[in-house]
Design a protein around this motif. Sequence first.
Motif, PDB file in Angstrom:
ATOM      1  N   SER A  80       0.828  -1.209   0.000  1.00 31.81           N
ATOM      2  CA  SER A  80       0.000   0.000   0.000  1.00 31.81           C
ATOM      3  C   SER A  80       0.859   1.255   0.000  1.00 31.81           C
ATOM      4  N   ALA A  81       1.950   1.223   0.753  1.00 32.81           N
ATOM      5  CA  ALA A  81       2.849   2.380   0.789  1.00 32.81           C
ATOM      6  C   ALA A  81       3.507   2.602  -0.568  1.00 32.81           C
ATOM      7  N   LEU A  82       3.845   1.516  -1.252  1.00 31.33           N
ATOM      8  CA  LEU A  82       4.399   1.644  -2.599  1.00 31.33           C
ATOM      9  C   LEU A  82       3.378   2.260  -3.555  1.00 31.33           C
ATOM     10  N   LEU A  83       2.138   1.783  -3.469  1.00 27.18           N
ATOM     11  CA  LEU A  83       1.081   2.334  -4.321  1.00 27.18           C
ATOM     12  C   LEU A  83       0.864   3.812  -4.030  1.00 27.18           C
ATOM     13  N   THR A  84       0.905   4.165  -2.753  1.00 26.20           N
ATOM     14  CA  THR A  84       0.738   5.566  -2.379  1.00 26.20           C
ATOM     15  C   THR A  84       1.845   6.425  -2.982  1.00 26.20           C
ATOM     16  N   SER A  85       3.078   5.938  -2.900  1.00 24.79           N
ATOM     17  CA  SER A  85       4.214   6.687  -3.433  1.00 24.79           C
ATOM     18  C   SER A  85       4.099   6.862  -4.946  1.00 24.79           C
ATOM     19  N   VAL A  86       3.690   5.794  -5.635  1.00 27.55           N
ATOM     20  CA  VAL A  86       3.521   5.886  -7.087  1.00 27.55           C
ATOM     21  C   VAL A  86       2.354   6.803  -7.421  1.00 27.55           C
ATOM     22  N   ALA A  87       1.279   6.728  -6.642  1.00 29.20           N
ATOM     23  CA  ALA A  87       0.125   7.594  -6.870  1.00 29.20           C
ATOM     24  C   ALA A  87       0.499   9.061  -6.708  1.00 29.20           C
ATOM     25  N   GLU A  88       1.335   9.362  -5.734  1.00 32.09           N
ATOM     26  CA  GLU A  88       1.775  10.738  -5.542  1.00 32.09           C
ATOM     27  C   GLU A  88       2.592  11.225  -6.735  1.00 32.09           C
ATOM     28  N   LEU A  89       3.451  10.360  -7.253  1.00 25.03           N
ATOM     29  CA  LEU A  89       4.205  10.719  -8.452  1.00 25.03           C
ATOM     30  C   LEU A  89       3.264  10.929  -9.638  1.00 25.03           C
ATOM     31  N   ALA A  90       2.260  10.054  -9.748  1.00 22.80           N
ATOM     32  CA  ALA A  90       1.289  10.172 -10.841  1.00 22.80           C
ATOM     33  C   ALA A  90       0.519  11.483 -10.736  1.00 22.80           C
ATOM     34  N   MET A  91       0.166  11.847  -9.510  1.00 25.92           N
ATOM     35  CA  MET A  91      -0.572  13.088  -9.323  1.00 25.92           C
ATOM     36  C   MET A  91       0.284  14.291  -9.679  1.00 25.92           C
ATOM     37  N   GLU A  92       1.579  14.213  -9.389  1.00 29.07           N
ATOM     38  CA  GLU A  92       2.486  15.291  -9.779  1.00 29.07           C
ATOM     39  C   GLU A  92       2.566  15.401 -11.298  1.00 29.07           C
ATOM     40  N   GLU A  93       2.602  14.256 -11.978  1.00 26.02           N
ATOM     41  CA  GLU A  93       2.610  14.264 -13.445  1.00 26.02           C
ATOM     42  C   GLU A  93       1.301  14.830 -13.973  1.00 26.02           C
ATOM     43  N   LEU A 129      -5.192   6.657  -9.599  1.00 25.61           N
ATOM     44  CA  LEU A 129      -5.812   7.873  -9.086  1.00 25.61           C
ATOM     45  C   LEU A 129      -7.331   7.754  -9.049  1.00 25.61           C
ATOM     46  N   VAL A 130      -7.905   7.074 -10.030  1.00 26.74           N
ATOM     47  CA  VAL A 130      -9.357   6.892 -10.079  1.00 26.74           C
ATOM     48  C   VAL A 130      -9.817   5.853  -9.071  1.00 26.74           C
ATOM     49  N   ASP A 131      -9.032   4.804  -8.911  1.00 22.93           N
ATOM     50  CA  ASP A 131      -9.394   3.706  -8.006  1.00 22.93           C
ATOM     51  C   ASP A 131      -8.205   3.401  -7.092  1.00 22.93           C
ATOM     52  N   PRO A 132      -7.933   4.285  -6.122  1.00 23.33           N
ATOM     53  CA  PRO A 132      -6.754   4.111  -5.267  1.00 23.33           C
ATOM     54  C   PRO A 132      -6.894   2.923  -4.324  1.00 23.33           C
ATOM     55  N   PRO A 133      -5.778   2.427  -3.824  1.00 23.97           N
ATOM     56  CA  PRO A 133      -5.838   1.295  -2.896  1.00 23.97           C
ATOM     57  C   PRO A 133      -6.612   1.656  -1.632  1.00 23.97           C
ATOM     58  N   ASN A 134      -7.315   0.672  -1.088  1.00 25.38           N
ATOM     59  CA  ASN A 134      -8.169   0.906   0.074  1.00 25.38           C
ATOM     60  C   ASN A 134      -7.338   0.957   1.353  1.00 25.38           C
ATOM     61  N   ASP A 135      -6.587   2.032   1.455  1.00 21.86           N
ATOM     62  CA  ASP A 135      -5.734   2.260   2.613  1.00 21.86           C
ATOM     63  C   ASP A 135      -5.991   3.693   3.078  1.00 21.86           C
ATOM     64  N   PRO A 136      -6.331   3.905   4.357  1.00 27.06           N
ATOM     65  CA  PRO A 136      -6.728   5.242   4.816  1.00 27.06           C
ATOM     66  C   PRO A 136      -5.728   6.334   4.474  1.00 27.06           C
ATOM     67  N   GLU A 137      -4.449   6.070   4.696  1.00 28.92           N
ATOM     68  CA  GLU A 137      -3.434   7.094   4.415  1.00 28.92           C
ATOM     69  C   GLU A 137      -3.371   7.402   2.928  1.00 28.92           C
ATOM     70  N   THR A 138      -3.446   6.347   2.109  1.00 27.90           N
ATOM     71  CA  THR A 138      -3.410   6.541   0.658  1.00 27.90           C
ATOM     72  C   THR A 138      -4.610   7.333   0.190  1.00 27.90           C
ATOM     73  N   LEU A 139      -5.792   6.950   0.658  1.00 29.88           N
ATOM     74  CA  LEU A 139      -7.020   7.621   0.249  1.00 29.88           C
ATOM     75  C   LEU A 139      -7.006   9.092   0.639  1.00 29.88           C
ATOM     76  N   ASP A 140      -6.553   9.394   1.852  1.00 31.44           N
ATOM     77  CA  ASP A 140      -6.507  10.784   2.307  1.00 31.44           C
ATOM     78  C   ASP A 140      -5.532  11.603   1.472  1.00 31.44           C
ATOM     79  N   ARG A 141      -4.369  11.029   1.172  1.00 32.56           N
ATOM     80  CA  ARG A 141      -3.350  11.760   0.422  1.00 32.56           C
ATOM     81  C   ARG A 141      -3.805  12.039  -1.004  1.00 32.56           C
ATOM     82  N   ILE A 142      -4.359  11.039  -1.665  1.00 30.33           N
ATOM     83  CA  ILE A 142      -4.808  11.231  -3.044  1.00 30.33           C
ATOM     84  C   ILE A 142      -5.986  12.198  -3.090  1.00 30.33           C
ATOM     85  N   ALA A 143      -6.905  12.079  -2.120  1.00 31.78           N
ATOM     86  CA  ALA A 143      -8.047  12.994  -2.074  1.00 31.78           C
ATOM     87  C   ALA A 143      -7.589  14.439  -1.936  1.00 31.78           C
TER      88      ALA A 143
END
Length: 203
Positions: free
Chosen positions: A55-68, A108-122
């Motif tokens: 989940s932490a890896l997905l969060t990190s990649v999602a953050e990079l994706a959001m920056e892109e 980004l559309v369907d983030p992993p079901n992890d509270p920290e990930t969901l909050d960060r992407i939101a």
Amino acid sequence: MTRTQRRAAATRKAVVDAAREIIVSEGPAALTLEAVAERADVAVQTIYNRVGGRSALLTSVAELAMEENRAYMDAAYEAEGTSEERLLLAANAYVRFARERPHEFRILVDPPNDPETLDRIAALIEEQNAKLADVLRDAVAEGTTRTDLEPEQISTVLWATMNGLLALAWRADRLQTDADGLDGLLATYVGTITDGLRRRAEP
């Protein structure tokens, strides 16, 4: 920063980059700690130490994706032209990102079901939607857009509807839509929403 800290930061970057490469080339389902460890040439325990679990890896990649994604969108928002022209550029940029980086877009559309990930992407999405709302306010100030619409609500509607349309590309049933079909749907949607936002002349 000490040498040890620099080494730790470099290892973390290598791990996250490896995770991103796997997702970009094979999709999120292919992301395992073992695959990342092999690609980054580190031990699985090192991944836990420097980044965390899957989940932490997905969060990190999602953050990079959001920056892109932000880079794509900001170029549209900062372009010359009217507010309506910038809104159309933003729509095109969003679609382009989804097509050029489909696996990252899907996170980004369907983030992993992890509270920290969901909050960060939101939080990142809210930041970008606020920029869209600002362009809508500019359009109202220019006198080209209806004044009875709430910019925050419209920005959410635009974002959510675009996600729904673009998600048709990865459906597994007969409702899956190919690129040509999706182009037609997107053109219909953008044309309809643009016309619906325009301010009407007083009778």
